[in-house]
Write a protein that holds these residues in place. Sequence first.
Motif, PDB file in Angstrom:
ATOM      1  N   THR A  90       0.847  -1.226   0.058  1.00  0.00           N
ATOM      2  CA  THR A  90       0.099   0.165   0.112  1.00  0.00           C
ATOM      3  C   THR A  90       0.883   1.168   0.046  1.00  0.00           C
ATOM      4  O   THR A  90       1.759   1.595   0.923  1.00  0.00           O
ATOM      5  CB  THR A  90      -0.879  -0.015   1.302  1.00  0.00           C
ATOM      6  N   GLU A  91       0.905   1.972  -0.947  1.00  0.00           N
ATOM      7  CA  GLU A  91       1.568   3.144  -1.174  1.00  0.00           C
ATOM      8  C   GLU A  91       0.742   4.378  -0.476  1.00  0.00           C
ATOM      9  O   GLU A  91      -0.333   4.803  -0.521  1.00  0.00           O
ATOM     10  CB  GLU A  91       1.857   3.608  -2.677  1.00  0.00           C
ATOM     11  N   LEU A  92       1.523   5.563   0.155  1.00  0.00           N
ATOM     12  CA  LEU A  92       1.413   6.680   0.656  1.00  0.00           C
ATOM     13  C   LEU A  92       1.005   7.667  -0.360  1.00  0.00           C
ATOM     14  O   LEU A  92       1.870   7.545  -1.366  1.00  0.00           O
ATOM     15  CB  LEU A  92       2.141   7.005   1.806  1.00  0.00           C
ATOM     16  N   ASP A  93       0.356   8.510   0.074  1.00  0.00           N
ATOM     17  CA  ASP A  93      -0.169   9.567  -1.437  1.00  0.00           C
ATOM     18  C   ASP A  93       1.304  10.478  -1.237  1.00  0.00           C
ATOM     19  O   ASP A  93       2.032  10.690  -0.456  1.00  0.00           O
ATOM     20  CB  ASP A  93      -1.216  10.553  -0.740  1.00  0.00           C
ATOM     21  N   ALA A  94       1.292  11.197  -2.420  1.00  0.00           N
ATOM     22  CA  ALA A  94       2.616  12.014  -2.679  1.00  0.00           C
ATOM     23  C   ALA A  94       2.564  13.275  -1.504  1.00  0.00           C
ATOM     24  O   ALA A  94       3.851  13.491  -1.092  1.00  0.00           O
ATOM     25  CB  ALA A  94       2.470  12.776  -4.012  1.00  0.00           C
ATOM     26  N   HIS A  95       1.712  13.749  -1.117  1.00  0.00           N
ATOM     27  CA  HIS A  95       1.892  14.798  -0.012  1.00  0.00           C
ATOM     28  C   HIS A  95       2.216  14.057   1.380  1.00  0.00           C
ATOM     29  O   HIS A  95       3.165  14.773   2.074  1.00  0.00           O
ATOM     30  CB  HIS A  95       0.461  15.274   0.153  1.00  0.00           C
ATOM     31  N   PHE A  96       1.779  12.711   1.640  1.00  0.00           N
ATOM     32  CA  PHE A  96       2.360  12.371   2.921  1.00  0.00           C
ATOM     33  C   PHE A  96       3.897  12.071   2.575  1.00  0.00           C
ATOM     34  O   PHE A  96       4.649  12.405   3.646  1.00  0.00           O
ATOM     35  CB  PHE A  96       1.453  11.059   2.991  1.00  0.00           C
ATOM     36  N   GLU A  97       4.390  11.570   1.598  1.00  0.00           N
ATOM     37  CA  GLU A  97       5.664  11.257   1.376  1.00  0.00           C
ATOM     38  C   GLU A  97       6.402  12.506   1.362  1.00  0.00           C
ATOM     39  O   GLU A  97       7.707  12.399   2.161  1.00  0.00           O
ATOM     40  CB  GLU A  97       5.805  10.447  -0.098  1.00  0.00           C
ATOM     41  N   SER A  98       6.003  13.550   0.737  1.00  0.00           N
ATOM     42  CA  SER A  98       6.645  14.866   1.122  1.00  0.00           C
ATOM     43  C   SER A  98       6.749  15.287   2.394  1.00  0.00           C
ATOM     44  O   SER A  98       8.065  15.841   2.983  1.00  0.00           O
ATOM     45  CB  SER A  98       5.911  16.025   0.300  1.00  0.00           C
ATOM     46  N   LEU A  99       6.018  15.126   3.202  1.00  0.00           N
ATOM     47  CA  LEU A  99       5.950  15.477   4.836  1.00  0.00           C
ATOM     48  C   LEU A  99       6.816  14.457   5.430  1.00  0.00           C
ATOM     49  O   LEU A  99       7.635  15.254   6.178  1.00  0.00           O
ATOM     50  CB  LEU A  99       4.465  15.332   5.308  1.00  0.00           C
ATOM     51  N   LEU A 100       6.920  13.208   5.170  1.00  0.00           N
ATOM     52  CA  LEU A 100       7.853  12.371   5.535  1.00  0.00           C
ATOM     53  C   LEU A 100       9.281  13.037   5.300  1.00  0.00           C
ATOM     54  O   LEU A 100      10.320  12.636   5.963  1.00  0.00           O
ATOM     55  CB  LEU A 100       7.757  10.932   5.129  1.00  0.00           C
ATOM     56  N   ALA A 101       9.674  13.164   4.062  1.00  0.00           N
ATOM     57  CA  ALA A 101      10.860  13.699   3.551  1.00  0.00           C
ATOM     58  C   ALA A 101      11.271  14.953   4.235  1.00  0.00           C
ATOM     59  O   ALA A 101      12.268  15.095   4.826  1.00  0.00           O
ATOM     60  CB  ALA A 101      10.856  13.916   2.087  1.00  0.00           C
ATOM     61  N   ARG A 102      10.357  15.872   4.402  1.00  0.00           N
ATOM     62  CA  ARG A 102      10.635  17.218   5.140  1.00  0.00           C
ATOM     63  C   ARG A 102      10.889  16.938   6.453  1.00  0.00           C
ATOM     64  O   ARG A 102      11.705  17.487   7.039  1.00  0.00           O
ATOM     65  CB  ARG A 102       9.655  18.083   4.997  1.00  0.00           C
ATOM     66  N   ALA A 103      10.359  15.994   7.355  1.00  0.00           N
ATOM     67  CA  ALA A 103      10.603  15.621   8.666  1.00  0.00           C
ATOM     68  C   ALA A 103      12.127  14.981   8.823  1.00  0.00           C
ATOM     69  O   ALA A 103      12.875  15.317   9.688  1.00  0.00           O
ATOM     70  CB  ALA A 103       9.334  14.648   9.092  1.00  0.00           C
ATOM     71  N   ASP A 104      12.406  14.196   7.785  1.00  0.00           N
ATOM     72  CA  ASP A 104      13.677  13.338   7.947  1.00  0.00           C
ATOM     73  C   ASP A 104      14.837  14.580   7.647  1.00  0.00           C
ATOM     74  O   ASP A 104      15.671  14.556   8.326  1.00  0.00           O
ATOM     75  CB  ASP A 104      13.748  12.362   6.854  1.00  0.00           C
ATOM     76  N   SER A 105      14.521  15.294   6.661  1.00  0.00           N
ATOM     77  CA  SER A 105      15.638  16.532   6.591  1.00  0.00           C
ATOM     78  C   SER A 105      15.751  17.491   7.804  1.00  0.00           C
ATOM     79  O   SER A 105      16.778  17.702   8.198  1.00  0.00           O
ATOM     80  CB  SER A 105      15.299  17.177   5.184  1.00  0.00           C
ATOM     81  N   THR A 106      14.500  17.652   8.255  1.00  0.00           N
ATOM     82  CA  THR A 106      14.639  18.546   9.590  1.00  0.00           C
ATOM     83  C   THR A 106      15.518  17.914  10.536  1.00  0.00           C
ATOM     84  O   THR A 106      16.413  18.499  11.206  1.00  0.00           O
ATOM     85  CB  THR A 106      13.212  19.004  10.004  1.00  0.00           C
ATOM     86  N   LYS A 107      15.115  16.623  10.816  1.00  0.00           N
ATOM     87  CA  LYS A 107      15.881  15.902  11.801  1.00  0.00           C
ATOM     88  C   LYS A 107      17.446  16.011  11.615  1.00  0.00           C
ATOM     89  O   LYS A 107      18.324  16.037  12.637  1.00  0.00           O
ATOM     90  CB  LYS A 107      15.091  14.536  12.098  1.00  0.00           C
ATOM     91  N   ASN A 108      17.646  15.473  10.442  1.00  0.00           N
ATOM     92  CA  ASN A 108      19.227  15.332  10.087  1.00  0.00           C
ATOM     93  C   ASN A 108      20.137  16.520  10.036  1.00  0.00           C
ATOM     94  O   ASN A 108      21.168  16.627  10.890  1.00  0.00           O
ATOM     95  CB  ASN A 108      19.263  14.840   8.801  1.00  0.00           C
ATOM     96  N   TRP A 109      19.406  17.894   9.848  1.00  0.00           N
ATOM     97  CA  TRP A 109      20.123  19.094   9.991  1.00  0.00           C
ATOM     98  C   TRP A 109      20.155  19.629  11.283  1.00  0.00           C
ATOM     99  O   TRP A 109      20.969  20.373  11.559  1.00  0.00           O
ATOM    100  CB  TRP A 109      19.428  20.054   8.878  1.00  0.00           C
ATOM    101  N   THR A 110      18.959  19.217  11.800  1.00  0.00           N
ATOM    102  CA  THR A 110      19.141  19.850  13.123  1.00  0.00           C
ATOM    103  C   THR A 110      20.046  19.076  13.954  1.00  0.00           C
ATOM    104  O   THR A 110      20.897  19.818  14.713  1.00  0.00           O
ATOM    105  CB  THR A 110      17.524  19.386  14.079  1.00  0.00           C
ATOM    106  N   GLU A 111      20.344  17.759  13.887  1.00  0.00           N
ATOM    107  CA  GLU A 111      21.392  17.282  14.508  1.00  0.00           C
ATOM    108  C   GLU A 111      22.795  17.738  14.228  1.00  0.00           C
ATOM    109  O   GLU A 111      23.617  17.812  15.032  1.00  0.00           O
ATOM    110  CB  GLU A 111      21.414  15.573  14.178  1.00  0.00           C
ATOM    111  N   LYS A 112      22.990  17.985  12.753  1.00  0.00           N
ATOM    112  CA  LYS A 112      24.121  18.463  12.516  1.00  0.00           C
ATOM    113  C   LYS A 112      24.566  19.825  13.057  1.00  0.00           C
ATOM    114  O   LYS A 112      25.586  20.171  13.270  1.00  0.00           O
ATOM    115  CB  LYS A 112      24.396  18.493  10.952  1.00  0.00           C
ATOM    116  N   ILE A 113      23.381  20.807  12.888  1.00  0.00           N
ATOM    117  CA  ILE A 113      23.522  21.994  13.614  1.00  0.00           C
ATOM    118  C   ILE A 113      23.880  22.153  14.913  1.00  0.00           C
ATOM    119  O   ILE A 113      24.665  22.987  15.360  1.00  0.00           O
ATOM    120  CB  ILE A 113      22.372  22.980  12.993  1.00  0.00           C
ATOM    121  N   LEU A 114      23.055  21.204  15.623  1.00  0.00           N
ATOM    122  CA  LEU A 114      23.360  21.167  16.929  1.00  0.00           C
ATOM    123  C   LEU A 114      24.729  20.684  17.545  1.00  0.00           C
ATOM    124  O   LEU A 114      25.334  21.182  18.534  1.00  0.00           O
ATOM    125  CB  LEU A 114      22.379  20.269  17.660  1.00  0.00           C
ATOM    126  N   ARG A 115      25.279  19.792  16.754  1.00  0.00           N
ATOM    127  CA  ARG A 115      26.742  19.184  16.887  1.00  0.00           C
ATOM    128  C   ARG A 115      27.793  20.233  16.824  1.00  0.00           C
ATOM    129  O   ARG A 115      28.538  20.250  17.405  1.00  0.00           O
ATOM    130  CB  ARG A 115      27.069  17.809  16.321  1.00  0.00           C
TER     131      ARG A 115
END
Length: 404
Positions: free
Chosen positions: A33-58
């Motif tokens: 079962t595939e998720l809709d495109a908007h949901f996938e974009s939300l997931l990608a943005r959340a992952d990017s936010t988490k990754n860059w927040t970790e780098k900026i924090l460190r």
Amino acid sequence: MDFNMKKLASDAGIFFTRAVQFTEEKFGQAEKTELDAHFESLLARADSTKNWTEKILRQTEVLLQPNPSARVEEFLYEKLDRKVPSRVTNGELLAQYMAEAASELGPTTPYGKTLIKVAEAEKHLGAAERDFIHTASINFLTPLRNFLEGDWKTISKERRLLQNRRLDLDASKARLKKAKAAEAKATCEGDTVPDFQETRPRNYILSASASALWNDEVDKAEQELRVAQTEFDRQAEVTRLLLEGISSTHVNHLRCLHEFIESQTTYYAQCYRHMLDLQKQLGSSQGAIFPGTFVGTAEPASPPLSSTSPTTTAATMPMGPSVADLAPPGEAALRLEEVAPPASGTRKARVLYDYEAADSSELALLADELITVYSLPGMDPDWLIGERGNKKGKVPVTYLELLS
């Protein structure tokens, strides 16, 4: 004990079913079962936010505390929920060494006096650094950590639940598909018996029983599918709301970033002011030894005017008094009332920070006010003449934003 064993067996069965479904999906043997495109974009943005927040924090932690051993120690204290011990900054430690050196080498000697003055300035720099680290940790690092350790863990938990609900849904779809295929096969086997036979073969009776059994299986699979679809839709909505909350996280991090830059600006302005005061102190006492080195010295680094050609002298002679006349050695007050602005070259400037005049030759500034500024030939490029109404004085360039 019996209940726990049943629950354990049920959990093991669910885990096995999900594992089989996941494996079949990886090998392309099961539908997903595939998720809709908007949901996938939300997931990608959340992952990017988490990754860059970790780098900026460190990297911010490295900026505030370059010593890796000290960072590890602070991390352990935080994990143990204990107060981090106060640590002497590098500037304060340098000030301590200089003060001790002056005490031993002679506080009344020129070198000892200078060491004492520099030690006092380094002490102020260390205190300013301590305040900056404390403010940046509260206003910037803490919100980033709170996101990673709070909101992001909640999002990750709900995403795992959504993944499990999707696997359950796809497994229910697969079971329903198999049940319908078995039902169709059982019905076909029963229909192969001729109608004219008075006594039907035994395999027809078995096939009819199997068909009824598979009808029950289909009904059960359809019911499981409806339940799985409802749970998946509910979990997808919960996860979607959390992912959309990333926009609020960005707004919060933007505010924290402004506060971090504001504290950093304040820190560097304090450092500049302390070093400026130190230069003036050293210039007033050492100007005769190191001419033209410190702010406030009046002797130009270029050769005297008498050694230049008449043409050069006429070309470089200012309309009003020279800078050397503005700040003669040993005088704090300048004859600024005799300084006339040039016919052209005046500009408007906006004051960035408050500035307290060190003596009567300087003009006190207030943040965001507009003043008129201009330069005189031979003047220190780090300074300008500023005018506000009938008041006039030297102003530092770094405190100004020159307007076109």
